[in-house]
Design a protein around this motif. Structure first.
Motif, PDB file in Angstrom:
ATOM      1  N   GLU A  89       0.873  -1.169   0.000  1.00 18.25           N
ATOM      2  CA  GLU A  89       0.000   0.000   0.000  1.00 18.25           C
ATOM      3  C   GLU A  89       0.915   1.225   0.000  1.00 18.25           C
ATOM      4  OE1 GLU A  89      -2.930  -0.296   3.138  1.00 18.25           O
ATOM      5  OE2 GLU A  89      -3.896  -1.948   2.071  1.00 18.25           O
ATOM      6  N   ILE A  91       1.403   5.118   0.163  1.00 19.22           N
ATOM      7  CA  ILE A  91       0.635   6.244   0.718  1.00 19.22           C
ATOM      8  C   ILE A  91       1.416   7.548   0.612  1.00 19.22           C
ATOM      9  CG2 ILE A  91      -0.536   7.111   2.808  1.00 19.22           C
ATOM     10  CD1 ILE A  91      -0.564   4.037   3.638  1.00 19.22           C
ATOM     11  N   ARG A  93       1.753  11.314   1.436  1.00 18.02           N
ATOM     12  CA  ARG A  93       1.185  12.171   2.491  1.00 18.02           C
ATOM     13  C   ARG A  93       1.613  13.619   2.262  1.00 18.02           C
ATOM     14  NH1 ARG A  93      -0.739   9.358   6.975  1.00 18.02           N
ATOM     15  NH2 ARG A  93      -0.290   7.132   6.962  1.00 18.02           N
ATOM     16  N   ALA A  97      -1.807  13.353   9.129  1.00 21.11           N
ATOM     17  CA  ALA A  97      -3.081  12.893   9.704  1.00 21.11           C
ATOM     18  C   ALA A  97      -2.961  11.378   9.877  1.00 21.11           C
ATOM     19  CB  ALA A  97      -4.242  13.232   8.772  1.00 21.11           C
ATOM     20  N   GLY A  98      -3.852  10.828  10.693  1.00 17.38           N
ATOM     21  CA  GLY A  98      -3.905   9.370  10.810  1.00 17.38           C
ATOM     22  C   GLY A  98      -2.681   8.759  11.443  1.00 17.38           C
ATOM     23  N   SER A  99      -2.271   7.596  10.911  1.00 16.21           N
ATOM     24  CA  SER A  99      -1.281   6.772  11.618  1.00 16.21           C
ATOM     25  C   SER A  99       0.065   7.466  11.798  1.00 16.21           C
ATOM     26  CB  SER A  99      -1.103   5.429  10.913  1.00 16.21           C
ATOM     27  OG  SER A  99      -0.589   5.617   9.617  1.00 16.21           O
ATOM     28  N   ARG A 102       0.193   9.164  14.988  1.00 16.81           N
ATOM     29  CA  ARG A 102       0.185   8.293  16.173  1.00 16.81           C
ATOM     30  C   ARG A 102       1.554   7.639  16.378  1.00 16.81           C
ATOM     31  NH1 ARG A 102      -4.903   7.002  13.862  1.00 16.81           N
ATOM     32  NH2 ARG A 102      -4.118   5.059  12.987  1.00 16.81           N
ATOM     33  N   ASP A 128      -0.830  -4.504   8.452  1.00 19.17           N
ATOM     34  CA  ASP A 128      -0.269  -3.568   7.459  1.00 19.17           C
ATOM     35  C   ASP A 128       0.986  -2.847   7.957  1.00 19.17           C
ATOM     36  OD1 ASP A 128      -2.440  -4.268   5.894  1.00 19.17           O
ATOM     37  OD2 ASP A 128      -3.437  -2.325   5.991  1.00 19.17           O
ATOM     38  N   ASP A 174      -3.733  12.778   2.543  1.00 22.50           N
ATOM     39  CA  ASP A 174      -3.038  11.547   2.135  1.00 22.50           C
ATOM     40  C   ASP A 174      -4.007  10.642   1.396  1.00 22.50           C
ATOM     41  OD1 ASP A 174      -4.587  10.017   4.081  1.00 22.50           O
ATOM     42  OD2 ASP A 174      -3.245  10.792   5.601  1.00 22.50           O
ATOM     43  N   PHE A 175      -3.463   9.641   0.752  1.00 24.84           N
ATOM     44  CA  PHE A 175      -4.309   8.627   0.099  1.00 24.84           C
ATOM     45  C   PHE A 175      -3.470   7.391  -0.149  1.00 24.84           C
ATOM     46  CE2 PHE A 175      -2.832   8.869  -4.387  1.00 24.84           C
ATOM     47  CZ  PHE A 175      -2.048  10.004  -4.302  1.00 24.84           C
ATOM     48  N   LYS A 176      -4.160   6.306  -0.454  1.00 22.69           N
ATOM     49  CA  LYS A 176      -3.497   5.014  -0.622  1.00 22.69           C
ATOM     50  C   LYS A 176      -3.622   4.534  -2.069  1.00 22.69           C
ATOM     51  CE  LYS A 176      -5.558   1.263  -0.038  1.00 22.69           C
ATOM     52  NZ  LYS A 176      -6.157   0.240  -0.893  1.00 22.69           N
ATOM     53  N   ASP A 195     -13.020   6.041   0.270  1.00 16.52           N
ATOM     54  CA  ASP A 195     -12.546   5.025   1.218  1.00 16.52           C
ATOM     55  C   ASP A 195     -11.029   5.005   1.323  1.00 16.52           C
ATOM     56  OD1 ASP A 195     -15.102   4.162   1.737  1.00 16.52           O
ATOM     57  OD2 ASP A 195     -14.779   2.083   1.091  1.00 16.52           O
ATOM     58  N   THR A 196     -10.350   5.474   0.288  1.00 12.64           N
ATOM     59  CA  THR A 196      -8.890   5.303   0.241  1.00 12.64           C
ATOM     60  C   THR A 196      -8.129   6.630   0.271  1.00 12.64           C
ATOM     61  OG1 THR A 196      -8.884   5.225  -2.175  1.00 12.64           O
ATOM     62  CG2 THR A 196      -9.098   3.123  -1.038  1.00 12.64           C
ATOM     63  N   CYS A 197      -8.871   7.721   0.425  1.00 14.42           N
ATOM     64  CA  CYS A 197      -8.230   9.044   0.501  1.00 14.42           C
ATOM     65  C   CYS A 197      -8.637   9.721   1.801  1.00 14.42           C
ATOM     66  CB  CYS A 197      -8.735   9.969  -0.616  1.00 14.42           C
ATOM     67  SG  CYS A 197      -8.369   9.436  -2.283  1.00 14.42           S
ATOM     68  N   ARG A 198      -7.807  10.639   2.291  1.00 15.21           N
ATOM     69  CA  ARG A 198      -8.311  11.621   3.262  1.00 15.21           C
ATOM     70  C   ARG A 198      -8.617  12.867   2.463  1.00 15.21           C
ATOM     71  NH1 ARG A 198      -4.970   9.262   7.282  1.00 15.21           N
ATOM     72  NH2 ARG A 198      -6.427   8.405   8.805  1.00 15.21           N
ATOM     73  N   ARG A 214     -14.507   5.757  10.609  1.00 17.43           N
ATOM     74  CA  ARG A 214     -13.494   5.303  11.578  1.00 17.43           C
ATOM     75  C   ARG A 214     -13.712   5.958  12.937  1.00 17.43           C
ATOM     76  NH1 ARG A 214      -9.856   6.538   7.191  1.00 17.43           N
ATOM     77  NH2 ARG A 214      -9.346   4.634   6.038  1.00 17.43           N
TER      78      ARG A 214
HETATM   79  P1  TMP Z   1      -3.405   5.777   7.822  1.00 17.87           P
HETATM   80  O1  TMP Z   1      -3.177   7.174   8.291  1.00 17.87           O
HETATM   81  O2  TMP Z   1      -4.390   5.021   8.651  1.00 17.87           O
HETATM   82  O3  TMP Z   1      -2.103   5.038   7.650  1.00 17.87           O
HETATM   83  O4  TMP Z   1      -4.050   5.874   6.362  1.00 17.87           O
HETATM   84  C1  TMP Z   1      -3.389   6.542   5.328  1.00 17.87           C
HETATM   85  C2  TMP Z   1      -4.281   6.621   4.102  1.00 17.87           C
HETATM   86  O5  TMP Z   1      -4.494   5.349   3.538  1.00 17.87           O
HETATM   87  C3  TMP Z   1      -5.669   7.187   4.347  1.00 17.87           C
HETATM   88  O6  TMP Z   1      -5.979   8.075   3.291  1.00 17.87           O
HETATM   89  C4  TMP Z   1      -6.581   6.008   4.337  1.00 17.87           C
HETATM   90  C5  TMP Z   1      -5.884   5.020   3.463  1.00 17.87           C
HETATM   91  N1  TMP Z   1      -6.000   3.637   3.912  1.00 17.87           N
HETATM   92  C6  TMP Z   1      -6.559   2.697   3.061  1.00 17.87           C
HETATM   93  O7  TMP Z   1      -6.965   3.006   1.944  1.00 17.87           O
HETATM   94  N2  TMP Z   1      -6.624   1.409   3.488  1.00 17.87           N
HETATM   95  C7  TMP Z   1      -6.146   1.016   4.684  1.00 17.87           C
HETATM   96  O8  TMP Z   1      -6.235  -0.172   5.001  1.00 17.87           O
HETATM   97  C8  TMP Z   1      -5.568   2.009   5.552  1.00 17.87           C
HETATM   98  C9  TMP Z   1      -5.060   1.626   6.915  1.00 17.87           C
HETATM   99  C10 TMP Z   1      -5.536   3.300   5.125  1.00 17.87           C
END
Ligand code: TMP
Ligand code: ASP
Length: 237
Positions: A89, A91, A93, A97-99, A102, A128, A174-176, A195-198, A214
């Protein structure tokens, strides 16, 4: 043309077609987060994500980025090229934001001077975990050359998307992305959707993506509809 089911994931089901080089990807209303631990359904989510993904894939193709997208076969079903998915995956950024906030001492909202590219090993079972080139090569999931190409493509997609979404009134923290191999080439696969972008609304800063689910931030279907209205206004005519 849809034949038997090949695979059912958390948000999409993949079907075979009579052509072994083509598959159908059905976007469903089911919703999961935290490696599948949190589950729900949201009305029309599959439809909006499919239409948003379609539009973004078409736009990327126009910009010279190869994708697996071929055409739509219904409102929420996409005909795609059968690819061998690379289990990474990717990503990009732009705003913290997000992980990343953290795991590291980086405050949410920090704007990165240059995009930060993170790569995670796509495996719910392992949660992941973040990987790098050496780990990916050691696991045999990609070559150094492929990873170099993936990085270049991901940064280019990021550039294109940031500019495109800015015009629609969104920030893209960010996005995946996922990539696949087909005919010796690397193409963008899977989906690019809420679902896959912020996606943050530029004027209010509100989340208009899966973070709503979430972190229980409101009405997900309504937010996805608003994103669809800005990206694919033609489906509302
Ligand atoms: P994260 O901050 O949780 O790592 O997520 C980073 C980006 O990836 C966010 O835009 C959401 C996306 N994402 C997915 O598409 N699938 C996933 O399983 C996860 C954990 C995040
Ligand atoms: N898609 C992942 C899951 O369902 C994680 C996420 O998007 O938060 O577990």
């Amino acid at each position: 043309m849809k034949k038997e089911q090949l695979y059912s994931g958390k948000a999409k089901t993949i079907y075979k077609t009579e052509d072994p080089e083509k598959l159908i990807s059905e976007f469903r209303d089911s919703l999961t987060a935290f490696d599948g631990k949190k589950k729900s359904e949201a009305k029309n989510k599959g439809y909006f994500n499919a239409q948003i993904s379609k539009k973004i894939f078409e736009m990327l193709e126009d910009e010279g980025i190869p994708t697996h997208y071929i055409s739509m076969v219904s409102d929420n079903e996409m005909l795609v090229r059968a690819v061998e998915i690379i289990l990474i995956e990717v990503i990009p950024r732009n705003i913290a934001a997000g992980s990343i906030t953290r795991k590291y001492p980086i405050k949410e909202g920090t704007v990165f001077k240059t995009p930060v590219l993170v790569m995670d090993y796509k495996s719910d079972e392992h949660g992941d975990p973040m990987i790098n080139e050496d780990i990916a090569v050691a696991m045999g999931i990609a070559t150094y050359e492929e990873i170099a190409q993936i990085r270049t493509m991901a940064l280019k997609v990021n550039d294109i998307l940031v500019k495109y979404l800015d015009k629609k009134g969104f920030l893209l923290p960010d996005f995946k992305l996922e990539f696949g191999r087909v005919d010796g080439k690397i193409v963008v696969a899977d989906e690019i959707s809420c679902d896959t972008c912020r996606l943050w609304d530029k004027s209010t800063g509100q989340s208009m993506d899966k973070d709503i689910f979430r972190f229980d931030k409101g009405d997900l279907s309504k937010a996805y509809e608003e994103v669809a209205r800005r990206i694919v206004p033609e489906i509302f005519e």
